[in-house]
Design an enzyme around this catalytic site. Sequence first.
Site, PDB file in Angstrom:
ATOM      1  N   GLN A  74       9.895  38.048 -19.225  1.00 25.62           N
ATOM      2  CA  GLN A  74       9.699  39.493 -19.382  1.00 25.62           C
ATOM      3  C   GLN A  74       8.847  39.981 -18.209  1.00 25.62           C
ATOM      4  OE1 GLN A  74       6.964  40.559 -22.464  1.00 25.62           O
ATOM      5  NE2 GLN A  74       7.832  42.575 -22.797  1.00 25.62           N
ATOM      6  N   SER A 134       4.551  44.002 -17.276  1.00 26.01           N
ATOM      7  CA  SER A 134       3.201  44.347 -16.846  1.00 26.01           C
ATOM      8  C   SER A 134       3.107  44.376 -15.329  1.00 26.01           C
ATOM      9  CB  SER A 134       2.197  43.318 -17.379  1.00 26.01           C
ATOM     10  OG  SER A 134       2.285  43.225 -18.773  1.00 26.01           O
ATOM     11  N   SER A 188       5.185  35.494 -18.586  1.00 26.43           N
ATOM     12  CA  SER A 188       5.148  34.155 -19.191  1.00 26.43           C
ATOM     13  C   SER A 188       6.356  33.329 -18.771  1.00 26.43           C
ATOM     14  CB  SER A 188       5.132  34.251 -20.722  1.00 26.43           C
ATOM     15  OG  SER A 188       4.017  34.966 -21.164  1.00 26.43           O
ATOM     16  N   GLU A 248       9.270  42.710 -30.220  1.00 29.33           N
ATOM     17  CA  GLU A 248       8.143  41.847 -29.855  1.00 29.33           C
ATOM     18  C   GLU A 248       7.015  41.984 -30.878  1.00 29.33           C
ATOM     19  OE1 GLU A 248       6.437  42.650 -26.004  1.00 29.33           O
ATOM     20  OE2 GLU A 248       5.465  40.680 -25.957  1.00 29.33           O
TER      21      GLU A 248
END
Length: 381
Positions: free
Chosen positions: A127, A130, A162, A245
Amino acid sequence: MSVDLELDRRTLDFRAEVRAWLAENVPDKPLDSFDTAAGFEQHREWEARLADARLSVVAWPEEFGGRDASLLEWVIFEEEYYAARAPGRVNQNGIFMLAPTLFTHGTPEQQRRILPKMARSDQVWAQAWSEPDAGSDIASLRSTATRTDDGWLLSGQKTWSSRATFADAAFGLFRSDPDSERHRGLTYLMFDLRADGVRVRPIPQLDGETGFAEIFLDDVFVPDSDVIGEPGDGWRVAMTTANNERGLSLRSPGRFLAAANRLLDLWQREGDPADTALAERVADAWIDARAYQLYTFETVTRLAEGGELGPESSVNKLFWSTLDLDLHETALDVLGPEAELRGDWLDGWLFSLAGPIYGGTDQVQRNTIAERLLGLPRGPR
Ligand SMILES: Cc1cc2nc3c(=O)[nH]c(=O)nc-3n(C[C@H](O)[C@H](O)[C@H](O)COP(=O)(O)OP(=O)(O)OC[C@H]3O[C@@H](n4cnc5c(N)ncnc54)[C@H](O)[C@@H]3O)c2cc1C
């Protein structure tokens, strides 16, 4: 709404099959961490075995590698999976976040191209949301998607991604209209982490593992076929990902029930019966895990009746992140000074500290609950 807590024959048979398969197949020795190169590949192999048994994505349609299981069966699968202490899901960001987004907003071509490879973890997803200056306030993101022939050129920097160090591809939001502000003018795109112009820089953690990464993008070409939803409508698409999520799929009750049962077991074996205050905390953790399970059954029933995951997923997120932290802190207190030698509980505790941060911080969930569920006035921004 009434929730039927009796499992029917089909669900009971499914549970028995899953339990038997896991008993036979879960490795005796835990795999290495999937935040290391070797561990990542071990987990990828494990996912292929799960897929061969058609257990990697049980609730998906058969054509994509699933077995059309109901959401309730999926919750049961998760309970069995965690109770058996099976390996962590290396493709969790794909399976639990991107896939629901593709089911809701993706084209049939995208679904056919991406989902079967995801189900086997032949393609593992990261993902890429950010940015250094856009975490909680993701609408302030600066990475751009610029129109070009047949596609888009992506530029900018993403961070805290991650497993991006080892993953194959990523999904993220980009500003495609340079004159737009905030939630408008964003586009949701997928990109190959090994494409020209992509540089992935691992962020080593205190324990030496390097799964986390920054992603630098310099005019990375992405074809139109890798846009999810309409260009400029990325925020709406992103809310589907975020609700998954925070809500149901990334953190199912099985994870906390298994940990709560282990805590109870630990207390019965090693706890001091005279310490009634600690006994109460153990009981509270177990009750909360069970309450989360029952609440999830209610959510599953609501979804099965045509409801949607909305802002109430923030209540979920707040509940499970607090529960996970309390549960692990209680375990460390039961163990006392010995806790530092008990890697299983210590690692779980360290990860539970991140729960109130990833997927949107607890403070931000409280804002959402206050404004969107309770109708309180908007706070200062
Ligand atoms: C283990 C882990 C895994 C992660 N994995 C990923 C990943 O795979 N992909 C990805 O894109 N990101 C990932 N992240 C990043 C995560 O999404 C962000 O850390 C998170 O959204 C918070 O953003 P930030 O770190 O920039 O903190 P900030 O947004 O700078 O927040 C700092 C503090 O200010 C508070 N705050 C901010 N705004 C408000 C407000 N409006 N009201 C009240 N308080 C506020 C926050 O609650 C926090 O306490 C991960 C993070 C962790 C810890």
